[in-house]
Design a protein around this motif. Sequence first.
Motif, mmCIF file in Angstrom:
data_model
loop_
_atom_site.group_PDB
_atom_site.id
_atom_site.type_symbol
_atom_site.label_atom_id
_atom_site.label_comp_id
_atom_site.label_asym_id
_atom_site.label_seq_id
_atom_site.Cartn_x
_atom_site.Cartn_y
_atom_site.Cartn_z
ATOM 1 N N ILE A 55 0.838 -1.204 0.000
ATOM 2 C CA ILE A 55 0.000 0.000 0.000
ATOM 3 C C ILE A 55 0.870 1.250 0.000
ATOM 4 N N GLN A 56 0.563 2.175 -0.917
ATOM 5 C CA GLN A 56 1.352 3.397 -1.061
ATOM 6 C C GLN A 56 0.721 4.574 -0.314
ATOM 7 N N ILE A 57 1.566 5.310 0.396
ATOM 8 C CA ILE A 57 1.151 6.521 1.115
ATOM 9 C C ILE A 57 2.225 7.577 0.871
ATOM 10 N N ASN A 58 1.813 8.793 0.602
ATOM 11 C CA ASN A 58 2.781 9.884 0.454
ATOM 12 C C ASN A 58 2.949 10.603 1.789
ATOM 13 N N SER A 59 4.150 11.070 2.043
ATOM 14 C CA SER A 59 4.373 11.786 3.300
ATOM 15 C C SER A 59 5.484 12.815 3.144
ATOM 16 N N ASP A 60 5.557 13.694 4.137
ATOM 17 C CA ASP A 60 6.609 14.704 4.213
ATOM 18 C C ASP A 60 7.638 14.180 5.217
ATOM 19 N N SER A 61 8.905 14.139 4.825
ATOM 20 C CA SER A 61 9.910 13.530 5.706
ATOM 21 C C SER A 61 10.059 14.297 7.024
ATOM 22 N N ARG A 62 9.499 15.510 7.101
ATOM 23 C CA ARG A 62 9.565 16.281 8.341
ATOM 24 C C ARG A 62 8.391 15.993 9.278
ATOM 25 N N SER A 63 7.450 15.168 8.828
ATOM 26 C CA SER A 63 6.277 14.891 9.683
ATOM 27 C C SER A 63 6.635 13.862 10.758
ATOM 28 N N PRO A 128 8.249 25.934 4.377
ATOM 29 C CA PRO A 128 9.332 25.800 5.358
ATOM 30 C C PRO A 128 9.034 24.757 6.433
ATOM 31 N N THR A 129 7.764 24.459 6.632
ATOM 32 C CA THR A 129 7.370 23.417 7.590
ATOM 33 C C THR A 129 6.453 22.442 6.866
ATOM 34 N N PRO A 130 6.288 21.226 7.399
ATOM 35 C CA PRO A 130 5.395 20.288 6.710
ATOM 36 C C PRO A 130 4.019 20.922 6.565
ATOM 37 N N GLY A 131 3.431 20.734 5.414
ATOM 38 C CA GLY A 131 2.117 21.321 5.160
ATOM 39 C C GLY A 131 1.033 20.615 5.947
ATOM 40 N N LEU A 132 -0.156 21.072 5.778
ATOM 41 C CA LEU A 132 -1.294 20.376 6.363
ATOM 42 C C LEU A 132 -1.371 19.021 5.667
ATOM 43 N N PRO A 133 -1.835 18.015 6.392
ATOM 44 C CA PRO A 133 -1.951 16.701 5.754
ATOM 45 C C PRO A 133 -2.701 16.810 4.428
ATOM 46 N N SER A 134 -2.197 16.094 3.454
ATOM 47 C CA SER A 134 -2.731 16.243 2.105
ATOM 48 C C SER A 134 -3.992 15.425 1.906
ATOM 49 N N LEU A 135 -4.970 15.634 2.786
ATOM 50 C CA LEU A 135 -6.240 14.939 2.626
ATOM 51 C C LEU A 135 -6.965 15.523 1.440
ATOM 52 N N HIS A 141 -1.393 29.715 -3.667
ATOM 53 C CA HIS A 141 -0.996 30.721 -4.648
ATOM 54 C C HIS A 141 0.424 30.481 -5.140
ATOM 55 N N ASP A 142 1.070 29.454 -4.563
ATOM 56 C CA ASP A 142 2.413 29.144 -5.015
ATOM 57 C C ASP A 142 2.328 28.491 -6.391
ATOM 58 N N SER A 143 3.435 28.452 -7.052
ATOM 59 C CA SER A 143 3.442 27.761 -8.335
ATOM 60 C C SER A 143 4.616 26.787 -8.370
ATOM 61 N N LEU A 144 4.514 25.819 -9.229
ATOM 62 C CA LEU A 144 5.523 24.768 -9.314
ATOM 63 C C LEU A 144 5.576 24.295 -10.755
ATOM 64 N N ASP A 145 6.783 24.136 -11.227
ATOM 65 C CA ASP A 145 6.973 23.579 -12.563
ATOM 66 C C ASP A 145 6.456 22.139 -12.543
ATOM 67 N N SER A 146 5.482 21.860 -13.403
ATOM 68 C CA SER A 146 4.840 20.545 -13.362
ATOM 69 C C SER A 146 5.783 19.416 -13.786
ATOM 70 N N SER A 147 6.900 19.775 -14.418
ATOM 71 C CA SER A 147 7.825 18.721 -14.838
ATOM 72 C C SER A 147 8.953 18.502 -13.825
ATOM 73 N N ALA A 148 8.962 19.326 -12.753
ATOM 74 C CA ALA A 148 10.023 19.194 -11.745
ATOM 75 C C ALA A 148 9.826 17.924 -10.928
ATOM 76 N N GLY A 149 10.902 17.210 -10.684
ATOM 77 C CA GLY A 149 10.847 15.952 -9.926
ATOM 78 C C GLY A 149 10.600 16.185 -8.441
ATOM 79 N N PRO A 150 10.561 15.095 -7.669
ATOM 80 C CA PRO A 150 10.236 15.196 -6.248
ATOM 81 C C PRO A 150 11.212 16.067 -5.467
ATOM 82 N N VAL A 151 10.668 16.885 -4.574
ATOM 83 C CA VAL A 151 11.514 17.681 -3.694
ATOM 84 C C VAL A 151 12.076 16.763 -2.604
ATOM 85 N N ASP A 152 13.144 17.253 -1.954
ATOM 86 C CA ASP A 152 13.851 16.407 -0.987
ATOM 87 C C ASP A 152 12.965 15.822 0.118
ATOM 88 N N VAL A 153 12.004 16.605 0.584
ATOM 89 C CA VAL A 153 11.206 16.133 1.730
ATOM 90 C C VAL A 153 10.097 15.169 1.334
#
Lengths: 192, 192
Positions: A55-63, A128-135, A141-153
């Motif tokens: 079973i796959q779950i996504n998480s923030d390594s700072r959580s 800068p801190t783990p976001g709210l759980p991604s429920l 209002h932030d933006s992100l390049d959709s082709s950018a790979g996974p961030v470190d966290v």
Amino acid sequence: MSSSAPWKQLLLNSINSNSHLKHSTYFQLATVRSNGRPSNRTVVFRGFQDGTDKIQINSDSRSCKIEDLKHCPFAEVCWYFTETWEQFRIHGRVDLIDASNSDPYKLEQREAAWFAGSVRSRLQYLGPTPGLPSLDEQPSHDSLDSSAGPVDVFCLLLLDPEQVDYLNLKSNERLAFTTARSVNAYEYIKVK
Amino acid sequence: MSSSAPWKQLLLNSINSNSHLKHSTYFQLATVRSNGRPSNRTVVFRGFQDGTDKIQINSDSRSCKIEDLKHCPFAEVCWYFTETWEQFRIHGRVDLIDASNSDPYKLEQREAAWFAGSVRSRLQYLGPTPGLPSLDEQPSHDSLDSSAGPVDVFCLLLLDPEQVDYLNLKSNERLAFTTARSVNAYEYIKVK
């Protein structure tokens, strides 16, 4: 040859029967803190790893759950389906795949999990801190390049089920499944 | 003077807003097994203990969670409200009140909890093995004298919250509450 666990089809049926409900992919994940006490939170089912029962779950390594899992690599999912009155308790070891993983295949899986989420859902890992759980797909209002790979966290959790306890409150049926890893088979125990 | 914790009204509001849903009183209770691994199951909210912030849960003394709690007396509730998109994580020590308890006041509370449930819900404690979790009022052909007191295996759990983490996915609000027992007050931390 299908090597799928006998409980998997049961779970897929439940997911399907409840799919009209937004919360049907949410379940509670229990872990053990470094002080030996339990913790518990809602997370989102991100599917099974291709070709496996994991079973796959996504998480923030700072959580906090990451710290918990580094201390005790076991977790128990409790997944209650509100439409069909079914509960799955899924116990197993969790493989934690973060940016520092040395296995190229696991890093590929992590990348695939990153791109499987919406661009918006990826934004939560940028703060800068783990976001709210991604429920949910929170507006941002932030933006992100959709082709950018996974961030470190960004961290992919893979739960490998060892015990699955199924309960149906409509039929009063209970089933318990235990993996017998040494023979690569599942022992099937009908409790009630 | 009201000594109620600041998170309690928030929780009462959520219970009220979701009360049209049968599953709104179900939450997941995480404990730690004697082997140090987590466990997790759905249980039913049975109200607050009169005049306190303690959460009541009914259980069968033969169920695994009782063994868990004898080993580690802490639990964490994860309660997700599907209508209002709110999550409460409630961490605390659990007082286990079974038939062998020597405190007359606690035995009275246990008796009150027994009679607060329907006659039908009491029947699950009568079988040779623990019944199916009492998420629902299961039909049964057994009968029970409605005036008979609690059977030996009936157990009242009282969870005394130490930490409460509140998350609202509609407003993106998160609040954390921690008890400061020594001064009998609550520290209020607004995280986000």
